[in-house]
Design a protein around this motif. Structure first.
Motif, PDB file in Angstrom:
ATOM      1  N   ARG A   1     -68.682 -63.159  -1.364  1.00 61.43           N
ATOM      2  CA  ARG A   1     -69.062 -61.773  -1.641  1.00 61.43           C
ATOM      3  C   ARG A   1     -70.529 -61.576  -1.325  1.00 61.43           C
ATOM      4  O   ARG A   1     -71.321 -62.487  -1.604  1.00 61.43           O
ATOM      5  CB  ARG A   1     -68.797 -61.406  -3.107  1.00 61.43           C
ATOM      6  CG  ARG A   1     -67.346 -61.125  -3.412  1.00 61.43           C
ATOM      7  CD  ARG A   1     -67.179 -60.830  -4.897  1.00 61.43           C
ATOM      8  NE  ARG A   1     -65.815 -60.475  -5.201  1.00 61.43           N
ATOM      9  CZ  ARG A   1     -65.333 -59.225  -5.236  1.00 61.43           C
ATOM     10  NH1 ARG A   1     -66.157 -58.209  -4.977  1.00 61.43           N
ATOM     11  NH2 ARG A   1     -64.091 -58.984  -5.529  1.00 61.43           N
ATOM     12  N   PRO A   2     -70.949 -60.388  -0.801  1.00 61.42           N
ATOM     13  CA  PRO A   2     -70.082 -59.298  -0.359  1.00 61.42           C
ATOM     14  C   PRO A   2     -69.287 -59.720   0.878  1.00 61.42           C
ATOM     15  O   PRO A   2     -69.661 -60.678   1.553  1.00 61.42           O
ATOM     16  CB  PRO A   2     -71.064 -58.180  -0.044  1.00 61.42           C
ATOM     17  CG  PRO A   2     -72.319 -58.890   0.342  1.00 61.42           C
ATOM     18  CD  PRO A   2     -72.375 -60.101  -0.557  1.00 61.42           C
ATOM     19  N   TRP A   3     -68.210 -58.961   1.177  1.00 64.08           N
ATOM     20  CA  TRP A   3     -67.312 -59.355   2.271  1.00 64.08           C
ATOM     21  C   TRP A   3     -66.648 -58.111   2.843  1.00 64.08           C
ATOM     22  O   TRP A   3     -66.280 -57.194   2.084  1.00 64.08           O
ATOM     23  CB  TRP A   3     -66.228 -60.285   1.752  1.00 64.08           C
ATOM     24  CG  TRP A   3     -65.477 -61.019   2.832  1.00 64.08           C
ATOM     25  CD1 TRP A   3     -64.359 -60.603   3.502  1.00 64.08           C
ATOM     26  CD2 TRP A   3     -65.797 -62.301   3.359  1.00 64.08           C
ATOM     27  NE1 TRP A   3     -63.971 -61.539   4.404  1.00 64.08           N
ATOM     28  CE2 TRP A   3     -64.833 -62.595   4.333  1.00 64.08           C
ATOM     29  CE3 TRP A   3     -66.809 -63.231   3.098  1.00 64.08           C
ATOM     30  CZ2 TRP A   3     -64.847 -63.788   5.058  1.00 64.08           C
ATOM     31  CZ3 TRP A   3     -66.832 -64.413   3.813  1.00 64.08           C
ATOM     32  CH2 TRP A   3     -65.853 -64.692   4.780  1.00 64.08           C
ATOM     33  N   THR A   4     -66.522 -58.079   4.164  1.00 68.53           N
ATOM     34  CA  THR A   4     -65.782 -56.994   4.811  1.00 68.53           C
ATOM     35  C   THR A   4     -64.850 -57.577   5.864  1.00 68.53           C
ATOM     36  O   THR A   4     -65.092 -58.672   6.401  1.00 68.53           O
ATOM     37  CB  THR A   4     -66.720 -55.977   5.492  1.00 68.53           C
ATOM     38  OG1 THR A   4     -67.508 -56.640   6.484  1.00 68.53           O
ATOM     39  CG2 THR A   4     -67.618 -55.280   4.477  1.00 68.53           C
TER      40      THR A   4
ATOM     41  N   THR B   1     -63.182 -50.500   8.583  1.00 64.66           N
ATOM     42  CA  THR B   1     -63.707 -51.715   7.951  1.00 64.66           C
ATOM     43  C   THR B   1     -63.467 -51.634   6.452  1.00 64.66           C
ATOM     44  O   THR B   1     -63.826 -50.645   5.805  1.00 64.66           O
ATOM     45  CB  THR B   1     -65.206 -51.882   8.234  1.00 64.66           C
ATOM     46  OG1 THR B   1     -65.396 -52.032   9.655  1.00 64.66           O
ATOM     47  CG2 THR B   1     -65.761 -53.112   7.526  1.00 64.66           C
ATOM     48  N   PHE B   2     -62.843 -52.678   5.914  1.00 67.02           N
ATOM     49  CA  PHE B   2     -62.461 -52.718   4.502  1.00 67.02           C
ATOM     50  C   PHE B   2     -63.407 -53.642   3.740  1.00 67.02           C
ATOM     51  O   PHE B   2     -63.698 -54.750   4.201  1.00 67.02           O
ATOM     52  CB  PHE B   2     -61.037 -53.248   4.328  1.00 67.02           C
ATOM     53  CG  PHE B   2     -59.978 -52.403   4.974  1.00 67.02           C
ATOM     54  CD1 PHE B   2     -59.264 -51.458   4.240  1.00 67.02           C
ATOM     55  CD2 PHE B   2     -59.675 -52.552   6.326  1.00 67.02           C
ATOM     56  CE1 PHE B   2     -58.271 -50.682   4.828  1.00 67.02           C
ATOM     57  CE2 PHE B   2     -58.683 -51.786   6.926  1.00 67.02           C
ATOM     58  CZ  PHE B   2     -57.992 -50.844   6.181  1.00 67.02           C
ATOM     59  N   SER B   3     -63.839 -53.225   2.576  1.00 70.22           N
ATOM     60  CA  SER B   3     -64.563 -54.146   1.694  1.00 70.22           C
ATOM     61  C   SER B   3     -63.551 -55.016   0.961  1.00 70.22           C
ATOM     62  O   SER B   3     -62.356 -54.679   0.869  1.00 70.22           O
ATOM     63  CB  SER B   3     -65.402 -53.366   0.683  1.00 70.22           C
ATOM     64  OG  SER B   3     -64.554 -52.745  -0.276  1.00 70.22           O
ATOM     65  N   ILE B   4     -64.018 -56.127   0.404  1.00 70.62           N
ATOM     66  CA  ILE B   4     -63.088 -57.006  -0.316  1.00 70.62           C
ATOM     67  C   ILE B   4     -62.514 -56.289  -1.533  1.00 70.62           C
ATOM     68  O   ILE B   4     -61.346 -56.501  -1.894  1.00 70.62           O
ATOM     69  CB  ILE B   4     -63.764 -58.332  -0.711  1.00 70.62           C
ATOM     70  CG1 ILE B   4     -62.729 -59.290  -1.308  1.00 70.62           C
ATOM     71  CG2 ILE B   4     -64.935 -58.105  -1.639  1.00 70.62           C
ATOM     72  CD1 ILE B   4     -61.567 -59.623  -0.399  1.00 70.62           C
ATOM     73  N   ASP B   5     -63.309 -55.410  -2.174  1.00 71.47           N
ATOM     74  CA  ASP B   5     -62.767 -54.675  -3.326  1.00 71.47           C
ATOM     75  C   ASP B   5     -61.659 -53.717  -2.889  1.00 71.47           C
ATOM     76  O   ASP B   5     -60.664 -53.540  -3.604  1.00 71.47           O
ATOM     77  CB  ASP B   5     -63.879 -53.915  -4.041  1.00 71.47           C
ATOM     78  CG  ASP B   5     -64.836 -54.860  -4.771  1.00 71.47           C
ATOM     79  OD1 ASP B   5     -64.358 -55.887  -5.302  1.00 71.47           O
ATOM     80  OD2 ASP B   5     -66.042 -54.592  -4.786  1.00 71.47           O
ATOM     81  N   GLU B   6     -61.810 -53.112  -1.707  1.00 68.13           N
ATOM     82  CA  GLU B   6     -60.739 -52.242  -1.180  1.00 68.13           C
ATOM     83  C   GLU B   6     -59.503 -53.072  -0.851  1.00 68.13           C
ATOM     84  O   GLU B   6     -58.370 -52.654  -1.111  1.00 68.13           O
ATOM     85  CB  GLU B   6     -61.235 -51.507   0.065  1.00 68.13           C
ATOM     86  CG  GLU B   6     -62.290 -50.454  -0.216  1.00 68.13           C
ATOM     87  CD  GLU B   6     -62.853 -49.844   1.045  1.00 68.13           C
ATOM     88  OE1 GLU B   6     -63.084 -48.617   1.054  1.00 68.13           O
ATOM     89  OE2 GLU B   6     -63.088 -50.581   2.035  1.00 68.13           O
TER      90      GLU B   6
END
Length: 307
Positions: free
Chosen positions: A92-95, A107-112
């Motif tokens: 994290r953070p991560w996309t 582009t997706f975030s890890i939370d998404e």
């Protein structure tokens, strides 16, 4: 590989086999020092997942086997290297960027990604191309859920995947054992099959670094190296994408790499396998035992040619 040298709707949840407190204690033991493996604090975050009709009821391997004996060459080529050298890796953070032949690149975030679809526990057999196997309780959701959001075009016939490139955190990437970053690929119908999942956890928690944190592919009917770890890019393509092991040794590692006891690796037989934790070898099953679900994907193909 370098050798150094639906099944049962009543599939058992790991909590039904090993008390949760026990396997959490095992994880904490690993985090606190086994072989110097330092796991992220995020690794202790529990994930809520429902049972899946696609899980096997076979005995699950202990967490210490799954996290302590695996291939992840970005951290080294020995089975113990991923646990030993993944402590500095930051999940994290991560996309994850998804583009190419799609209507809606994004582009997706890890939370998404963690909230993209209901999480399921998928207890899958894993067969390594090297001749050993495990049974692993993954947490994730179908890859198709992500692909449907970006809407593949008619030219999106293949799906290419790429692992993050961070040599400072992944010491194996400083070697020339493979052409980095690691790449893998699937045909679009394989990628859309309900058995193909994006995993974000195992054994009830988020993925440990050494098993592909924070998000990886799991395709249970193919040899394990097809299930690419720590994904940062997904691209839909019209042509078959280049894949790392096929580039390294095309005569040994085909694009499909379906588990097939009738097609030997040039250097060893694929007819039998050693389940980690068992003494005697067992017969390897076509498509790793998932033939009833996936064999139709390859109808009419010569699997000795398209290995």
């Amino acid at each position: 590989m370098l050798i150094r040298r639906p099944d049962d709707p009543d599939g058992i949840l790991p909590s039904g086999i090993t008390p949760r407190e026990l396997y959490l204690d095992r994880r904490r033991f690993l985090a606190l020092g086994a072989a110097g493996a330092l796991m992220s604090a995020d690794a202790f975050a529990a994930l809520s997942a429902k049972k899946s009709l696609y899980s096997t009821a076979e005995k699950i391997n202990p967490l210490k086997d799954i996290t302590g004996y695996n291939n992840f060459y970005e951290f080294g080529t020995d089975k113990e290297d991923p646990a030993a050298y993944s402590g500095a890796f930051k999940p994290r953070p991560w996309t994850v960027a998804v583009d190419g032949e799609v209507m809606k690149p994004r582009t997706f975030s890890i939370d998404e990604l963690l909230k993209l679809a209901p999480l399921e526990e998928r207890v899958y057999r894993m067969r390594c191309v090297e001749g050993w196997s495990m049974v692993i309780p993954w947490i994730g959701y179908p890859l198709s859920a992500l692909l449907k959001l970006v809407q593949p075009t008619s030219r999106g016939k293949y799906v290419a995947f790429e692992t993050v490139m961070r040599p400072t955190e992944m010491p194996g990437q400083r070697s020339r054992v493979l052409a980095w970053p690691y790449r893998e690929g699937l045909r679009i119908d394989e990628a859309m099959h309900p058995l193909a999942i994006l995993a974000v956890g195992l054994y009830g928690d988020v993925l440990p670094n050494q098993n592909g944190a924070p998000i990886r592919l799991v395709v249970p009917w193919k040899y394990g190296f097809k299930s690419i770890k720590s994904i940062v890019k997904i691209r839909l393509t019209e042509k078959p994408p280049a894949t790392s092991w096929n580039l390294a040794a095309p005569d040994e590692y085909g694009f499909y790499s379906n588990v097939n006891p009738n097609v030997d690796h040039p250097r060893w037989s694929q007819a039998r396998e050693r389940r980690i934790g068992e003494f005697f070898k067992r017969d390897t099953l076509p498509f790793n035992g998932y033939g009833a679900q996936v064999a139709q994907l390859y109808r009419g193909m010569d699997l000795k040619v398209h290995f």
